[in-house]
Design a protein around this motif. Structure first.
Motif, PDB file in Angstrom:
ATOM      1  N   ARG A  47       0.710  -1.410   0.052  1.00 25.10           N
ATOM      2  CA  ARG A  47       0.192  -0.101   0.016  1.00 25.10           C
ATOM      3  C   ARG A  47       0.869   1.427   0.032  1.00 25.10           C
ATOM      4  N   THR A  54     -15.074   1.831  -3.698  1.00 26.46           N
ATOM      5  CA  THR A  54     -15.747   0.833  -3.059  1.00 26.46           C
ATOM      6  C   THR A  54     -17.453   1.073  -3.308  1.00 26.46           C
ATOM      7  N   ARG A  61      -4.131  -8.885  -1.826  1.00 29.46           N
ATOM      8  CA  ARG A  61      -5.034  -8.609  -0.425  1.00 29.46           C
ATOM      9  C   ARG A  61      -5.286  -7.046  -0.451  1.00 29.46           C
ATOM     10  N   HIS A  78      -7.630  -6.281  -2.898  1.00 31.90           N
ATOM     11  CA  HIS A  78      -9.371  -6.705  -2.114  1.00 31.90           C
ATOM     12  C   HIS A  78      -9.925  -5.723  -1.313  1.00 31.90           C
ATOM     13  N   GLU A  79      -8.805  -4.920  -0.544  1.00 34.79           N
ATOM     14  CA  GLU A  79      -9.162  -4.189   0.351  1.00 34.79           C
ATOM     15  C   GLU A  79      -9.743  -2.934  -0.245  1.00 34.79           C
ATOM     16  N   GLN A  80      -9.054  -2.608  -1.638  1.00 31.15           N
ATOM     17  CA  GLN A  80      -9.550  -1.231  -2.128  1.00 31.15           C
ATOM     18  C   GLN A  80     -11.062  -1.750  -3.060  1.00 31.15           C
ATOM     19  N   GLN A 117     -11.829  -7.374  -6.495  1.00 27.58           N
ATOM     20  CA  GLN A 117     -11.251  -8.818  -5.828  1.00 27.58           C
ATOM     21  C   GLN A 117     -10.654  -9.568  -7.094  1.00 27.58           C
TER      22      GLN A 117
END
Length: 325
Positions: free
Chosen positions: A8, A22, A55, A58-60, A63
């Motif tokens: 990140r 998101t 990962r 996916h957080e952002q 997916q």
């Protein structure tokens, strides 16, 4: 987790992180496969593990599984047909949405303000006849394009309560069998540093062409009289003069259009007046659409306007583009 944190921070410093908003599952839009694969490749080259990179994605809201990325990188794997067509559509949309100005700079063209439906129709007409609405929608999201929205707040139509009006000869039927059969007209306002400027248009319903326009700082009868004279002269100059009794001039119930001076001029030209009902924009819907496009594609995008002259020059360029592009 430390690996994901390092990914990140590295992506934030380098500005290479793909922008993903998101949202709900129905609104979710994943970036194109080549963009995701290129981002993961860059982060792998920086020493990060695939699992940590996925990962963070996916957080952002993007997916993507590590096994999916590895399947993309398998030798001899055929590129998906959708990936190819999406790339073609992106190129086609980019080609029509941007143009090069006199200084050699890339600027957003008027077509870049189109929404999905108009952009789909344009792409099918100019480059890709089989382009789907979904592919165009994905291309516009990838390129950061969004159809411009129109709004109108200032009231420009002030009916003359004491004046007699002509009947509505169109009844919302904005169709014509030939040129010089139906003209619709209206005017709109523009804010400028010199005060309010009002722009009046006359559109031929058959050709969907602006045959005359005029800009002024007052809402007198001359605001609508001048473009009428210009339109009649223009059609005569082009070798297609208006014939007495064949042309309908349709407008709203504004006091400029119901004035004695204006109606007498229509009678002298042999033009039949037609006026919609008071307070109903649908009775002049075609001109409301033209005014909305004018405000959205030119006025709001290039504001603020300093002088009447600069507005007139820009309006001339927009009308030329509207009639010929």
């Amino acid at each position: 987790m430390k690996g994901a944190r390092r990914v990140r921070e590295a992506a934030r410093e380098n500005g290479t992180a793909p922008t993903v908003v998101t949202a709900s599952r129905a609104d979710f839009h994943r970036p194109p496969q080549p963009l995701i694969a290129a981002f993961i490749d860059d982060q792998r080259a920086a020493g990060h593990a695939v699992e940590s990179i996925c990962r963070v994605l996916h957080e952002q809201g993007c997916q993507i599984a590590a096994r999916t990325y590895r399947s993309w990188k398998q030798p001899g794997r055929a590129v998906a047909a959708r990936t190819i067509t999406d790339a073609q559509v992106i190129d086609a949309v980019h080609e029509v949405a941007w143009s090069t100005n006199a200084a050699g700079q890339k600027v957003l063209a008027p077509e870049g303000l189109y929404g999905r439906r108009k952009m789909t129709a344009l792409s099918r007409r100019t480059a890709l006849p089989d382009a789907s609405a979904g592919a165009v929608d994905r291309a516009m999201r990838t390129l950061g394009l969004q159809g411009i929205r129109r709004s109108k707040k200032v009231r420009t139509t002030i009916p003359d309560a004491g004046g007699s009006r002509a009947p509505d000869l169109l009844n919302r039927n904005f169709c014509a069998d030939a040129p010089n059969r139906v003209w619709v007209t209206d005017f709109t306002y523009v804010r400028s540093w010199a005060g309010f400027v009002y722009t009046a248009f006359i559109v031929d319903v058959f050709a969907q062409r602006i045959v005359a326009w005029h800009a002024a700082t007052t809402k007198t009868t001359d605001l609508v009289m001048v473009p009428l004279r210009m339109a009649v002269w223009q059609r005569r100059h082009e070798g297609h003069p208006t014939a007495a009794g064949e042309l309908i001039h349709h407008s709203d119930a504004g006091s400029q259009y119901t004035s004695v001076r204006f109606t007498e001029h229509l009678e002298l030209e042999g033009i039949s007046p037609s006026i919609g009902s008071v307070g109903d924009a649908y009775d002049n819907a075609l001109m409301e659409t033209i005014n909305g496009l004018y405000k959205a594609e030119l006025i709001h995008r290039r504001a603020p306007w300093k002088t009447v002259e600069s507005l007139e020059l820009a309006t001339l360029e927009w009308v030329t583009w509207f009639n010929h592009q």
